[in-house]
Enzyme design. Sequence first.
Site, mmCIF file in Angstrom:
data_model
loop_
_atom_site.group_PDB
_atom_site.id
_atom_site.type_symbol
_atom_site.label_atom_id
_atom_site.label_comp_id
_atom_site.label_asym_id
_atom_site.label_seq_id
_atom_site.Cartn_x
_atom_site.Cartn_y
_atom_site.Cartn_z
ATOM 1 N N CYS A 1 -10.201 -4.750 0.117
ATOM 2 C CA CYS A 1 -11.163 -4.364 0.407
ATOM 3 C C CYS A 1 -11.877 -3.814 -0.878
ATOM 4 C CB CYS A 1 -11.090 -2.552 0.634
ATOM 5 S SG CYS A 1 -10.004 -1.841 -0.812
ATOM 6 N N CYS B 1 -10.590 -3.327 -4.074
ATOM 7 C CA CYS B 1 -9.230 -3.931 -4.697
ATOM 8 C C CYS B 1 -10.438 -5.724 -5.236
ATOM 9 C CB CYS B 1 -8.100 -4.100 -4.074
ATOM 10 S SG CYS B 1 -8.017 -2.999 -3.483
ATOM 11 N N GLU C 1 -2.820 -4.564 -3.364
ATOM 12 C CA GLU C 1 -3.226 -5.553 -4.404
ATOM 13 C C GLU C 1 -3.496 -4.910 -5.633
ATOM 14 O OE1 GLU C 1 -4.824 -4.776 -1.068
ATOM 15 O OE2 GLU C 1 -5.582 -6.221 0.191
ATOM 16 N N CYS D 1 -4.432 0.864 -2.467
ATOM 17 C CA CYS D 1 -4.025 -0.333 -1.760
ATOM 18 C C CYS D 1 -2.805 -1.856 -2.052
ATOM 19 C CB CYS D 1 -5.043 -1.184 -1.527
ATOM 20 S SG CYS D 1 -6.534 -0.498 -0.703
ATOM 21 N N GLU E 1 0.636 4.795 0.769
ATOM 22 C CA GLU E 1 -0.596 6.289 1.127
ATOM 23 C C GLU E 1 -0.038 8.020 0.247
ATOM 24 O OE1 GLU E 1 -0.767 5.306 5.489
ATOM 25 O OE2 GLU E 1 -2.526 3.312 4.664
ATOM 26 N N ASN F 1 0.841 -1.154 0.087
ATOM 27 C CA ASN F 1 -0.185 -0.692 0.070
ATOM 28 C C ASN F 1 0.562 1.646 -0.112
ATOM 29 O OD1 ASN F 1 0.472 -1.220 2.426
ATOM 30 N ND2 ASN F 1 -0.557 -0.011 3.313
HETATM 31 N N1 THU Z 1 -5.452 -1.066 2.559
HETATM 32 C C1 THU Z 1 -4.720 -2.343 1.439
HETATM 33 O O1 THU Z 1 -3.734 -2.336 1.094
HETATM 34 N N2 THU Z 1 -5.105 -3.475 0.706
HETATM 35 C C2 THU Z 1 -6.801 -3.202 1.180
HETATM 36 O O2 THU Z 1 -7.551 -3.797 0.920
HETATM 37 C C3 THU Z 1 -7.367 -2.279 2.317
HETATM 38 C C4 THU Z 1 -6.715 -1.370 2.956
HETATM 39 C C5 THU Z 1 -4.830 -0.144 2.982
HETATM 40 C C6 THU Z 1 -4.474 1.153 2.049
HETATM 41 C C7 THU Z 1 -3.996 2.249 3.398
HETATM 42 O O3 THU Z 1 -3.429 1.940 3.108
HETATM 43 C C8 THU Z 1 -4.105 1.108 4.452
HETATM 44 O O4 THU Z 1 -4.489 -0.334 3.730
HETATM 45 C C9 THU Z 1 -5.158 1.018 6.054
HETATM 46 O O5 THU Z 1 -6.723 1.664 5.021
#
Ligand code: THU
Length: 133
Positions: A86, A89, A55, A53, A44, A42
């Site tokens: 999520c 994704c 994925e 994310c 940000e 991920n």
């Molecule tokens: N995140 C992912 O990388 N994958 C997901 O499917 C859900 C959330 C990350 C996004 C963010 O950087 C952190 O998790 C918290 O939401």
Amino acid sequence: MDWNELLDAATEVRQRAYCPYSGFQVGSAISTADGTVFAGCNVEHRTFGLTVCAERVATFSAVARGHRGLEAVAVVTDTSPPSPPCGQCLEVLTEFGRPDLPILLANLAGERVEYALRDLLPHPFDLEPPFKR
Ligand code: THU
């Protein structure tokens, strides 16, 4: 199925997650039709909304290299139970993966749960929905 290569790749890339806002590290690794593995963490952004994310980073890396058929997906977090992808994704995975695409959720303690993509997103958006009149 031998998940070790994907789990190793997802665990390694997870350490490079850029997550100063949530502190939540996610690593994902995907194998494609010819066995090539793509990994993503991920990333940000201070707006929060521009965060991508793990994925999707892994999926888009595969597509950018010309690999459009996903064969298996591993996701590594440090939650118990292991966290699923999520909804956004999952929708993206349906673009490049079959409904039976295996998705392994794992954590650093060694817990593993396997699903098929259709288990996690049974009714993805479809341009020809079964609900049309
Ligand atoms: N995140 C992912 O990388 N994958 C997901 O499917 C859900 C959330 C990350 C996004 C963010 O950087 C952190 O998790 C918290 O939401």
